[in-house]
Write an enzyme that holds these catalytic residues in place. Structure first.
Site, short mmCIF file in Angstrom:
data_model
loop_
_atom_site.label_atom_id
_atom_site.label_comp_id
_atom_site.label_asym_id
_atom_site.label_seq_id
_atom_site.Cartn_x
_atom_site.Cartn_y
_atom_site.Cartn_z
N CYS A 293 -7.74 -5.73 2.21
CA CYS A 293 -7.42 -4.34 1.86
C CYS A 293 -8.70 -3.52 1.80
CB CYS A 293 -6.71 -4.30 0.52
SG CYS A 293 -7.63 -5.17 -0.75
N GLU A 467 -7.96 -4.23 -11.64
CA GLU A 467 -8.04 -5.68 -11.86
C GLU A 467 -9.50 -6.07 -11.91
OE1 GLU A 467 -5.50 -7.35 -8.70
OE2 GLU A 467 -4.01 -7.68 -10.26
P1 NAD Z 1 3.50 -7.19 1.67
O1 NAD Z 1 3.64 -5.92 0.93
O2 NAD Z 1 4.32 -7.40 2.89
O3 NAD Z 1 3.84 -8.42 0.72
C1 NAD Z 1 3.21 -8.60 -0.52
C2 NAD Z 1 4.10 -9.48 -1.39
O4 NAD Z 1 5.31 -8.79 -1.66
C3 NAD Z 1 4.51 -10.80 -0.76
O5 NAD Z 1 4.57 -11.77 -1.78
C4 NAD Z 1 5.88 -10.49 -0.22
O6 NAD Z 1 6.69 -11.66 -0.09
C5 NAD Z 1 6.42 -9.58 -1.29
N1 NAD Z 1 7.48 -8.69 -0.85
C6 NAD Z 1 7.70 -8.18 0.38
N2 NAD Z 1 8.78 -7.38 0.37
C7 NAD Z 1 9.23 -7.35 -0.89
C8 NAD Z 1 10.30 -6.67 -1.55
N3 NAD Z 1 11.12 -5.86 -0.92
N4 NAD Z 1 10.45 -6.88 -2.86
C9 NAD Z 1 9.63 -7.68 -3.54
N5 NAD Z 1 8.59 -8.34 -2.99
C10 NAD Z 1 8.40 -8.18 -1.68
O7 NAD Z 1 1.95 -7.34 1.95
P2 NAD Z 1 1.21 -8.51 2.74
O8 NAD Z 1 1.46 -8.32 4.19
O9 NAD Z 1 1.50 -9.83 2.11
O10 NAD Z 1 -0.31 -8.18 2.38
C11 NAD Z 1 -1.06 -7.24 3.07
C12 NAD Z 1 -1.10 -5.95 2.30
O11 NAD Z 1 -1.62 -6.18 1.00
C13 NAD Z 1 -2.03 -4.94 2.92
O12 NAD Z 1 -1.43 -3.67 2.90
C14 NAD Z 1 -3.25 -4.98 2.01
O13 NAD Z 1 -4.01 -3.80 2.01
C15 NAD Z 1 -2.63 -5.23 0.70
N6 NAD Z 1 -3.60 -5.80 -0.22
C16 NAD Z 1 -4.07 -4.99 -1.23
C17 NAD Z 1 -5.01 -5.49 -2.10
C18 NAD Z 1 -5.55 -4.63 -3.21
O14 NAD Z 1 -6.13 -5.19 -4.12
N7 NAD Z 1 -5.38 -3.32 -3.19
C19 NAD Z 1 -5.47 -6.80 -1.96
C20 NAD Z 1 -4.98 -7.60 -0.92
C21 NAD Z 1 -4.02 -7.06 -0.07
#
Ligand code: NAD
Length: 486
Positions: A293, A467
């Site tokens: 991210c 965090e």
């Molecule tokens: P994602 O939003 O697809 O999934 C994140 C989590 O949410 C997973 O555990 C997934 O199974 C769950 N999820 C998905 N749909 C859901 C729903 N409808 N209800 C509840 N849970 C649900 O993200 P990803 O592809 O796993 O990760 C990449 C994203 O995470 C990028 O956008 C990145 O920027 C972000 N990220 C942010 C940080 C930060 O600290 N700001 C850190 C790491 C990643």
């Protein structure tokens, strides 16, 4: 550890972790975990159901009162042991992360060290949940403020840092006295399950940490957010899913911490030390093959140095070894899945169609697995889609600028506000620009900001809350005000 294989991890649970033990899903369902380097099945894990989610909340509720009442020192020592166990098992953990996520081993090792540090930091913070006492302005009474655990916390984590995104939540939650249910990303549930085992070995009582791998993320998380016993959601993932969960959380007014997407600008002024800027760009862009991210997503380089910077960056990118994450020589592993690799390819094709020039890379190497070649694009037109979307891959689009006001406006022209990077030899300019950039974090002459001792988080649609640092534990504490006459 050249001969690492999953079967050597004899204590890795492959079921749900509920109430201190591994249990199958209530409908006995399972789902596959793939190796991103080959697309082949590594193993399968239990696929949690809504009933299982409720069993996790039951276990967290049963453990909540006793855990909140534990002496802070005792919670601190459990977390300290977890730090030590993670450190002792860092090689196994790094291999496991690399295997299921695909990232290169040096990145995985870096992640394990970073992840373990959250346990050490919150072991130190657990004994410092200070409240306050003051005399009311009227003089009528005292205002006593206590810090109490917010309650059962649902933690939802992404696949890109399967260990660190879990410890960054579990550490402060446990330090504060909360019990938790962790729903790891379906691409990377194994690391979370090994963390459950490590926490158990460290002396975390049964029910304090529950882990619920589940393909039906939406259903299980929604069910938990509608259970009145759940008082906290900490989510790290995309802004898109974050918005859905904020709406879900509204029904029971659940306290939310949101770590969402980013679109980090990386500014290089004409007075920057270009060697340092290229080194910083390599870290900010290529850590985790760009799947972060915090990844630099848009490079804004002053016109006087843009050609030099882009050439040096392209030389460094061209020299990187691409291969399976678990190979010792690899510097850039595959992306996590086919969808990610295809999305990166689409963004690059779109930029090229709009007029960008490819200096290096620009496509998928001819091999099996979800790879993308390290890529530098120049002359990227300002409206190109690649500048508005999180790339989440090893691609650096370069845009030139000539004026400070102009570059600040371009950098801030996004709905995201997680992190920005600034390279300049003039500290006054660096601080001035840092103040003007609308992001929760700034790397000033540094390509890496993440530190367990610092408050990590975003402004605008990059999130709510912080965090890490002292602030991280406040997200799991609620102030209770007692008006006292004495
Ligand atoms: P994602 O939003 O697809 O999934 C994140 C989590 O949410 C997973 O555990 C997934 O199974 C769950 N999820 C998905 N749909 C859901 C729903 N409808 N209800 C509840 N849970 C649900 O993200 P990803 O592809 O796993 O990760 C990449 C994203 O995470 C990028 O956008 C990145 O920027 C972000 N990220 C942010 C940080 C930060 O600290 N700001 C850190 C790491 C990643």
């Amino acid at each position: 550890m050249g001969d690492f294989s999953l079967s050597s991890l004899t204590d890795l649970p492959l079921d749900l972790w509920v109430g201190g033990r591994a249990v199958p899903a209530s409908d006995e369902g399972r789902f596959d975990v793939l190796d991103p380097a080959t697309g082949e099945v590594l193993t399968s894990v239990a696929n949690g159901t809504v009933d299982d989610a409720m069993a996790c909340v039951d276990a967290a509720a049963a453990a909540a009162e006793a855990w909140a009442a534990t002496a802070p020192r005792q919670r601190a020592e459990v977390l300290r042991r977890a730090f030590e166990l993670m450190t002792a098992r860092s090689d196994e953990l790094a291999h496991l992360i690399s295997l299921e996520n695909g990232k290169a081993l040096p990145d995985a090792r870096g992640e394990v060290a970073y992840a373990a540090e959250f346990f050490r930091w919150y072991a130190e913070e657990a004994v410092r949940a200070a409240g306050s006492v003051m005399t009311a302005p009227s003089g009528a009474n005292r205002i006593v403020v206590l810090q109490q655990p917010v309650g059962i916390a649902v933690l939802v984590t992404p696949w890109n840092f399967p260990a660190a995104m879990a410890t960054r939540k579990i550490g402060p939650a446990l330090a504060a006295g909360c019990t938790v249910v962790l729903k790891p990303a379906s691409d990377t549930p194994l690391t979370a399950l090994l963390m459950a085992r490590i926490l158990d070995d460290a002396g975390v009582p049964a029910g304090v940490v529950n882990v619920l791998p589940a393909r039906r993320s939406g259903e299980v998380v929604s069910a938990m957010l509608h259970d009145p016993r759940v008082r906290k959601l900490s989510f790290t993932g995309s802004t898109e899913v974050g918005r859905v969960l904020l709406r879900e959380a509204a029904d029971q007014v659940v306290n939310c911490s949101m770590e969402l997407g980013g679109n980090a600008p990386f500014l290089v002024f004409e007075d920057a030390d270009l060697d340092a800027a290229v080194d910083g760009a390599m870290v900010a862009k290529m850590r985790n093959a760009g799947e972060a991210c915090t990844a630099a997503n848009r490079f804004f380089v002053h016109a006087d140095v843009a050609a030099d910077f882009s050439r040096r960056l392209a030389d460094r990118m061209a020299g990187m070894v691409v291969g399976p994450g678990t190979d010792d020589a690899t510097e850039v592993g595959p992306l996590v899945n086919e969808e990610s690799a295809a999305k990166v390819d689409d963004l690059v094709r779109g930029a090229v169609a709009a007029g960008a020039q490819v200096v290096v890379g620009g496509g998928r190497p001819e091999r099996e697995g979800f790879y993308y070649s390290p890529t530098v694009l120049v002359d990227v037109p300002r409206g190109a889609e690649i500048l508005g979307e999180e790339i989440f891959g090893p691609v650096a689009p370069v845009v030139t600028f000539t004026d400070e006001d102009e570059v600040v406006a371009m950098a801030n022209d996004t709905e995201f506000g997680l992190v920005s990077y600034v390279y300049t030899g003039d500290l006054a300019r660096g601080l001035r620009v840092s103040e003007r950039l609308d992001s929760g974090m700034v790397g000033l002459n540094r390509g890496l900001v993440s530190d367990p001792a610092a408050p990590f988080g975003g402004t605008k649609q990059s999130g709510i809350g912080r965090e890490g640092g002292h602030e991280g534990m406040l997200d799991y504490l609620e102030s209770k005000y007692v008006a006292v006459s004495w």
